[in-house]
Write an enzyme that holds these catalytic residues in place. Structure first.
Site, PDB file in Angstrom:
ATOM      1  N   ASN A  11       0.849  -1.191   0.000  1.00  0.00           N
ATOM      2  CA  ASN A  11       0.000   0.000   0.000  1.00  0.00           C
ATOM      3  C   ASN A  11       0.881   1.236   0.000  1.00  0.00           C
ATOM      4  O   ASN A  11       1.747   1.395   0.875  1.00  0.00           O
ATOM      5  CB  ASN A  11      -0.901   0.039   1.233  1.00  0.00           C
ATOM      6  CG  ASN A  11      -1.786   1.281   1.244  1.00  0.00           C
ATOM      7  OD1 ASN A  11      -2.693   1.413   0.427  1.00  0.00           O
ATOM      8  ND2 ASN A  11      -1.504   2.210   2.156  1.00  0.00           N
ATOM      9  N   ASN A  27      -5.216   5.092  -4.943  1.00  0.00           N
ATOM     10  CA  ASN A  27      -5.704   5.785  -3.747  1.00  0.00           C
ATOM     11  C   ASN A  27      -5.628   7.271  -4.062  1.00  0.00           C
ATOM     12  O   ASN A  27      -4.536   7.800  -4.259  1.00  0.00           O
ATOM     13  CB  ASN A  27      -4.806   5.498  -2.530  1.00  0.00           C
ATOM     14  CG  ASN A  27      -4.817   4.031  -2.117  1.00  0.00           C
ATOM     15  OD1 ASN A  27      -5.553   3.230  -2.670  1.00  0.00           O
ATOM     16  ND2 ASN A  27      -4.003   3.697  -1.128  1.00  0.00           N
ATOM     17  N   TYR A  60      -7.278  11.386  -3.288  1.00  0.00           N
ATOM     18  CA  TYR A  60      -8.054  12.225  -2.360  1.00  0.00           C
ATOM     19  C   TYR A  60      -8.326  13.616  -2.924  1.00  0.00           C
ATOM     20  O   TYR A  60      -8.118  14.613  -2.241  1.00  0.00           O
ATOM     21  CB  TYR A  60      -7.328  12.287  -1.007  1.00  0.00           C
ATOM     22  CG  TYR A  60      -7.452  10.977  -0.253  1.00  0.00           C
ATOM     23  CD1 TYR A  60      -8.576  10.709   0.518  1.00  0.00           C
ATOM     24  CD2 TYR A  60      -6.474   9.994  -0.355  1.00  0.00           C
ATOM     25  CE1 TYR A  60      -8.718   9.502   1.188  1.00  0.00           C
ATOM     26  CE2 TYR A  60      -6.602   8.780   0.315  1.00  0.00           C
ATOM     27  CZ  TYR A  60      -7.731   8.548   1.074  1.00  0.00           C
ATOM     28  OH  TYR A  60      -7.875   7.352   1.739  1.00  0.00           O
ATOM     29  N   GLU A  75      -8.945   3.707  -2.646  1.00  0.00           N
ATOM     30  CA  GLU A  75      -9.184   4.686  -1.584  1.00  0.00           C
ATOM     31  C   GLU A  75      -9.686   5.979  -2.186  1.00  0.00           C
ATOM     32  O   GLU A  75      -9.127   6.473  -3.166  1.00  0.00           O
ATOM     33  CB  GLU A  75      -7.907   4.975  -0.774  1.00  0.00           C
ATOM     34  CG  GLU A  75      -7.501   3.851   0.153  1.00  0.00           C
ATOM     35  CD  GLU A  75      -6.357   4.236   1.114  1.00  0.00           C
ATOM     36  OE1 GLU A  75      -6.239   5.423   1.464  1.00  0.00           O
ATOM     37  OE2 GLU A  75      -5.596   3.315   1.484  1.00  0.00           O
ATOM     38  N   TRP A 119     -12.824   4.647   1.036  1.00  0.00           N
ATOM     39  CA  TRP A 119     -12.046   4.682   2.272  1.00  0.00           C
ATOM     40  C   TRP A 119     -12.835   5.424   3.312  1.00  0.00           C
ATOM     41  O   TRP A 119     -13.136   6.581   3.080  1.00  0.00           O
ATOM     42  CB  TRP A 119     -10.687   5.358   2.051  1.00  0.00           C
ATOM     43  CG  TRP A 119      -9.773   5.174   3.208  1.00  0.00           C
ATOM     44  CD1 TRP A 119      -9.441   6.109   4.158  1.00  0.00           C
ATOM     45  CD2 TRP A 119      -9.068   3.976   3.561  1.00  0.00           C
ATOM     46  NE1 TRP A 119      -8.574   5.561   5.075  1.00  0.00           N
ATOM     47  CE2 TRP A 119      -8.337   4.257   4.729  1.00  0.00           C
ATOM     48  CE3 TRP A 119      -9.020   2.686   3.009  1.00  0.00           C
ATOM     49  CZ2 TRP A 119      -7.539   3.299   5.362  1.00  0.00           C
ATOM     50  CZ3 TRP A 119      -8.233   1.750   3.631  1.00  0.00           C
ATOM     51  CH2 TRP A 119      -7.493   2.060   4.788  1.00  0.00           C
TER      52      TRP A 119
HETATM   53  C1  BDP Z   1      -3.871   6.787   2.722  1.00  0.00           C
HETATM   54  C2  BDP Z   1      -3.541   5.514   3.453  1.00  0.00           C
HETATM   55  C3  BDP Z   1      -4.548   5.137   4.525  1.00  0.00           C
HETATM   56  C4  BDP Z   1      -4.987   6.373   5.275  1.00  0.00           C
HETATM   57  C5  BDP Z   1      -5.677   7.292   4.291  1.00  0.00           C
HETATM   58  C6  BDP Z   1      -6.244   8.549   4.953  1.00  0.00           C
HETATM   59  O1  BDP Z   1      -3.375   4.420   2.568  1.00  0.00           O
HETATM   60  O2  BDP Z   1      -3.975   4.183   5.390  1.00  0.00           O
HETATM   61  O3  BDP Z   1      -5.794   6.091   6.370  1.00  0.00           O
HETATM   62  O4  BDP Z   1      -4.738   7.695   3.316  1.00  0.00           O
HETATM   63  O5  BDP Z   1      -5.579   9.565   4.954  1.00  0.00           O
HETATM   64  O6  BDP Z   1      -2.697   7.512   2.606  1.00  0.00           O
HETATM   65  O7  BDP Z   1      -7.347   8.505   5.468  1.00  0.00           O
END
Ligand code: BDP
Length: 600
Positions: A418, A473, A475, A512, A557
């Site tokens: 990961n 992943n 955001y 995520e 996530w």
């Molecule tokens: C990512 C990670 C995860 C974190 C998530 C977050 O893979 O473990 O909990 O972000 O920021 O970097 O919530």
């Protein structure tokens, strides 16, 4: 077949498996004097009681104990009715986090590195008839040479603190069930099953590993109790005409019975469940039994109030019920292999699992989520103090997880890491042999993947070529352009256009995407941390996903809020759960449910 972790315990007239769960004795050992003082032989001098399985941290009421890092000990007793030369005796731990040494009556019987896979101690030469003392020395310090990665620092008062390069609390202890097992001296050690479908018929190539297995047999028994296929010999092929297939959320399980005979007499029998299914990546599609499947679900954690990462059937059951309610069909075992019971339940419920090894934190930062989320990761491998040892431990985890989980129909892929560094030559060199190893070891040749953070960009990532499908992943709208969903969406589409332009001809799965959300906060229009914002963020993502045909799955996530270390970015843990830590839905759960129940 390579290594084995001793098959999941079963009870029958030839095999004895006894749960040792309950209240054990427990003692911290900050000065590491337990061995010099012969605690394994003489007993723990000043112990307290401690539940097993559970993490030790959250049962305490003082911060020092909760945050303890260093050596600590567990002790219990088990009864051996008679010691027979025809039997072998084992203690099998679902896991011990993170490293351990196991003693019986003062004699060391096993040691293990890696906190999320079984520890099996052959205690045959140490047991005596009657009561036996079982002592376990555990250590939960983190380093850059074991996975998950982190560091251990010393405070001014001399106490140690483990700092993970990852975003979850460093729960530790004996967090999974412990069995005492008596097996026949010559036993069935392991087996593997590989499925091929031809029309409605199934061929099952099997391989059984048994001591002195001159007469081994295997049978498949259907749900009505009829033997539908049976073969003799350690290797061979079973044929089942018009087989019932194991399907997503519609799982058909056969009973498998493996027997070992000596001189015509059955001397060992192992029974398990099996689901007939194939998994394959074809172009941009994920195929299960040759049919396209779209993954819907979450990245999860083993995490709950009081028990921390301890396994508990009621919590697992509630999680599966919530997953069913919301219309999910899949989850990733972020960021480590879960207790075996999770997989057994998934086999039965027809859930798909992306099984992840505990390789997380290959990025030197204790706020790694921020570093990763913003794409500001720096090198890890160049400064790793001992890459050989790290790689050895990583390889061992891959070997052990495949050995443990290879026969679960629910496991459809292996995730090798990961959010690791992937954009340097060193990273490429580090990962190539690991992917190669997983490919060789898995008898079913399941797809391989790894979860890529923002710095693993379309232009820079050098590891995605090793993957059969690509996990992202991302955001946008949280770590990037937080609170500005329109701007976030533009940037998100820009990145997806760049991936699309690469014409990789592979499926993409979002492993995520999410926002921290307080279950107490409402605000219209949404602001970051409010329930409305989590809903708007999810809706924006769903629109983007629809625009890129290569996207074949969405694992939000996180399934539920979970405990992390403390910090100014975390409000008593990570609040990105779509459910609360008590497994109650936030508003976004209804938005997601509406969508997932309508995706066929
Ligand atoms: C990512 C990670 C995860 C974190 C998530 C977050 O893979 O473990 O909990 O972000 O920021 O970097 O919530």
């Amino acid at each position: 077949m390579g290594i084995y972790t001793e098959l999941y315990p079963v009870n029958n007239h030839l095999r004895h498996a006894e749960l040792l769960d309950g209240l054990w004795r427990f003692q911290f050992d900050p000065e590491s004097r337990g061995e010099a003082d012969a605690w394994p032989k003489n007993g723990l001098p000043e112990s307290i009681s401690m539940p097993v399985p559970a993490s030790f941290s959250d049962v305490f009421t003082d911060a020092r104990s909760r945050d303890y890092a260093g050596d600590f000990w567990y002790e219990t007793a088990f009864c051996v009715k008679e010691v027979s030369p025809d039997k072998r005796y084992f203690i099998r731990f679902g896991s011990v986090t993170h490293t351990c040494r196991v003693f019986v009556n003062g004699v060391e019987c096993a040691s293990h590195t890696g906190g999320f896979l079984p520890v099996v101690a052959d205690v045959t030469s140490a047991v005596v008839p009657g009561m036996n003392r079982l002592t376990v020395k555990v250590n939960n310090e983190l380093s850059e040479t074991n996975i998950p990665c982190g560091t251990t620092v010393r405070r001014s008062d001399g106490t140690k603190r483990s700092m993970g390069y990852f975003d979850f609390f460093n729960y530790s202890g004996i967090q999974r069930s412990v069995y005492y097992m008596e097996l026949p001296k010559r036993a069935i050690r392991d087996y593997s099953l590989v499925y091929r479908l031809e029309g409605s018929d199934a061929y099952i190539d099997y391989d059984i590993e048994a001591d002195g297995g001159d007469e081994v047999s295997i049978a498949f028994i259907d749900a009505e109790g009829s033997i539908v296929a049976r073969e003799n010999g350690a290797q061979g092929t079973l044929f089942i005409p018009s087989a019932h297939l194991w399907k997503v959320r519609n799982a058909y399980l056969y009973d498998v019975v493996i027997e070992l005979k000596q001189g015509g007499k059955v001397t060992d029998r192992y029974t398990a469940k099996a689901g007939i299914r194939t998994v394959e990546i074809k172009g941009e599609s994920i195929l299960l039994n040759g049919e396209k499947v779209y993954l819907k679900g979450f990245g999860k954690h083993e995490d709950a109030d009081m028990i921390g990462r301890g396994f508990n059937y009621a919590i697992a059951k509630r999680d599966y019920e919530c997953l069913k309610w919301i219309g999910a069909n899949c989850f990733r075992t972020s960021h480590y292999p879960y207790a075996e019971e999770w997989y057994r339940m998934a086999d039965e419920e027809g859930f798909l699992i992306i099984d992840e090894v505990p390789a997380v934190g290959m990025m030197r930062s204790i706020a790694n989520f921020l570093t990763a989320g913003r794409g500001e990761a720096k090198g890890f491998f160049a400064e790793c103090p001992d890459i050989e040892t790290l790689s050895k431990n990583h390889k061992a985890a891959i070997e052990e997880v495949i050995a443990r989980d290879k026969n679960h129909p629910s496991v459809i892929a292996w995730s090798i890491f990961n959010e690791a560094e992937t954009y340097t030559e060193l990273a490429e060199k580090y990962f190539a042999p690991l992917f190669e190893l997983a490919r060789v070891l898995d008898p079913q040749k399941r797809p391989l993947t790894g979860a890529l953070e923002k710095s693993s960009s379309p232009a820079g990532c050098r590891v995605n070529k090793m993957m059969d499908f690509i996990c992202l992943n991302r955001y946008y709208g949280w770590y990037i352009s937080g609170g500005e969903l329109e701007e976030a969406e533009r940037m998100f589409r820009e990145e997806m256009d760049a991936w699309q332009a690469k014409k990789l001809n592979k499926p993409f799965v979002f492993t995520e995407f999410g926002t921290d959300t307080l279950d107490t906060l409402h605000k219209l229009p949404g602001v970051m941390w409010s329930q409305e914002y989590q809903q708007e963020y999810m809706s924006m993502h769903f629109e983007v996903f629809a625009g890129y045909p290569a996207i074949q799955g969405e694992l939000a996530w996180n399934f539920a809020d979970f405990q992390t270390g403390q910090g100014i970015m975390r409000v008593n843990g990570n609040k990105k759960g779509v459910f609360t830590r008590q497994r109650q839905p936030k508003a976004a759960a209804y938005t997601i449910r509406e969508r997932w129940l309508n995706i066929k």
